[in-house]
Design a protein around this motif. Structure first.
Motif, mmCIF file in Angstrom:
data_model
loop_
_atom_site.group_PDB
_atom_site.id
_atom_site.type_symbol
_atom_site.label_atom_id
_atom_site.label_comp_id
_atom_site.label_asym_id
_atom_site.label_seq_id
_atom_site.Cartn_x
_atom_site.Cartn_y
_atom_site.Cartn_z
ATOM 1 N N UNK A 1 0.812 -1.214 0.000
ATOM 2 C CA UNK A 1 0.000 0.000 0.000
ATOM 3 C C UNK A 1 0.848 1.268 0.000
ATOM 4 N N UNK A 2 2.073 1.187 0.488
ATOM 5 C CA UNK A 2 2.959 2.363 0.499
ATOM 6 C C UNK A 2 3.790 2.442 -0.777
ATOM 7 N N UNK A 3 3.437 1.667 -1.807
ATOM 8 C CA UNK A 3 4.082 1.651 -3.131
ATOM 9 C C UNK A 3 5.530 1.166 -3.074
ATOM 10 N N UNK A 4 5.857 0.383 -2.087
ATOM 11 C CA UNK A 4 7.172 -0.232 -1.989
ATOM 12 C C UNK A 4 7.132 -1.566 -2.736
ATOM 13 N N UNK A 5 8.159 -1.855 -3.524
ATOM 14 C CA UNK A 5 8.219 -3.079 -4.304
ATOM 15 C C UNK A 5 9.158 -4.056 -3.601
ATOM 16 N N UNK A 6 8.714 -5.304 -3.475
ATOM 17 C CA UNK A 6 9.515 -6.346 -2.841
ATOM 18 C C UNK A 6 9.794 -7.444 -3.861
ATOM 19 N N UNK A 7 11.061 -7.810 -3.999
ATOM 20 C CA UNK A 7 11.508 -8.865 -4.918
ATOM 21 C C UNK A 7 11.852 -10.068 -4.061
ATOM 22 N N UNK A 8 11.052 -11.102 -4.113
ATOM 23 C CA UNK A 8 11.232 -12.312 -3.293
ATOM 24 C C UNK A 8 11.412 -11.968 -1.818
ATOM 25 N N UNK A 9 10.631 -10.997 -1.343
ATOM 26 C CA UNK A 9 10.657 -10.633 0.069
ATOM 27 C C UNK A 9 11.644 -9.538 0.416
ATOM 28 N N UNK A 10 12.492 -9.114 -0.508
ATOM 29 C CA UNK A 10 13.462 -8.049 -0.238
ATOM 30 C C UNK A 10 13.019 -6.771 -0.931
ATOM 31 N N UNK A 11 13.097 -5.671 -0.216
ATOM 32 C CA UNK A 11 12.682 -4.389 -0.777
ATOM 33 C C UNK A 11 13.681 -3.947 -1.844
ATOM 34 N N UNK A 12 13.157 -3.483 -2.968
ATOM 35 C CA UNK A 12 13.990 -2.959 -4.059
ATOM 36 C C UNK A 12 13.369 -1.657 -4.552
ATOM 37 N N UNK A 13 14.229 -0.831 -5.148
ATOM 38 C CA UNK A 13 13.748 0.417 -5.733
ATOM 39 C C UNK A 13 13.144 0.119 -7.108
ATOM 40 N N UNK A 14 12.142 0.865 -7.483
ATOM 41 C CA UNK A 14 11.493 0.648 -8.775
ATOM 42 C C UNK A 14 12.471 0.942 -9.913
ATOM 43 N N UNK A 15 13.399 1.876 -9.695
ATOM 44 C CA UNK A 15 14.365 2.230 -10.745
ATOM 45 C C UNK A 15 15.353 1.093 -11.025
ATOM 46 N N UNK A 16 15.645 0.257 -10.043
ATOM 47 C CA UNK A 16 16.595 -0.843 -10.248
ATOM 48 C C UNK A 16 15.892 -2.151 -10.655
ATOM 49 N N UNK A 17 14.590 -2.100 -10.799
ATOM 50 C CA UNK A 17 13.821 -3.306 -11.099
ATOM 51 C C UNK A 17 14.132 -3.852 -12.486
ATOM 52 N N UNK A 18 14.255 -2.975 -13.472
ATOM 53 C CA UNK A 18 14.509 -3.434 -14.835
ATOM 54 C C UNK A 18 15.892 -4.075 -14.950
ATOM 55 N N UNK A 19 16.895 -3.541 -14.258
ATOM 56 C CA UNK A 19 18.240 -4.132 -14.304
ATOM 57 C C UNK A 19 18.232 -5.531 -13.694
ATOM 58 N N UNK A 20 17.505 -5.717 -12.596
ATOM 59 C CA UNK A 20 17.435 -7.044 -11.979
ATOM 60 C C UNK A 20 16.710 -8.031 -12.877
#
Length: 136
Positions: free
Chosen positions: A70-89
Motif C-alpha cells: 500500500x505504500x508503493x514499496x516493491x519487494x523482490x522475493x521478500x526483499x525491498x527494491x527500488x522501482x528504478x533498479x527493477x529493470x536491471x534485476x
C-alpha cells in the motif's frame, strides 16, 4: 421427346441421346482440372522444426515473487527494491535463464498506485519477461 425430320416416313419418336448435359459436365470438369493442375505441380514450402542436439532444461527456474504494498514499496522475493533498479534485476534474470525465463508472480495491494504497477509491467515488457501471473 425428339422431333422427326420433315421428309421422314417413320411415325414414332427418334431415339437419339441428348448430349448437351454431358458436354456441360465435361466442360466444367475440364475447367476444374485446368485450374487445379498447376497447384498440384508446384511444391508447397513447409517450415518444419529442425533437430537440435541441445536438451531442454529439465527444471524451470524459480518464479520471481514481486509484491507492491500500500505504500508503493516493491519487494523482490521478500526483499525491498527500488522501482528504478527493477529493470536491471529483471534483465540479469532474463540473461541468466535465456530461453527459459521464469514466471513473474505479481501481488499488489488494492491501495497501491497505478503508476508503480505500470512501471513494474513496463520493466517486465522491456526485458521480455512475458510469463506474468497476478496473485491475489
Amino acid at each position: 421427346m425428339a422431333f422427326s425430320a420433315a421428309g421422314s416416313t417413320s411415325s414414332g419418336p427418334l431415339a437419339d441421346i441428348n448430349v448437351t448435359p454431358l458436354v456441360d459436365v465435361m466442360l466444367v470438369l475440364l475447367i476444374i482440372f485446368i485450374v487445379t493442375a498447376p497447384m498440384i505441380a508446384r511444391p508447397i514450402p513447409v517450415n518444419l522444426p529442425q533437430r537440435t542436439d541441445i536438451a531442454p532444461p529439465i527444471e524451470p527456474p524459480l518464479p520471481i515473487e514481486l509484491r507492491v504494498d500500500a505504500s508503493n514499496q516493491v519487494f523482490w522475493n521478500g526483499q525491498a527494491v527500488a522501482v528504478s533498479s527493477l529493470q536491471a534485476r529483471m534483465q540479469d534474470v532474463a540473461q541468466a535463464n535465456a530461453g527459459n525465463v521464469p514466471v513473474l508472480r505479481i501481488d499488489t495491494s488494492a491501495d497501491a498506485e497505478y503508476d508503480v504497477m505500470a512501471k513494474v509491467l513496463a520493466a517486465a515488457s522491456n526485458t521480455h519477461l512475458d510469463r506474468i501471473t497476478f496473485v491475489r
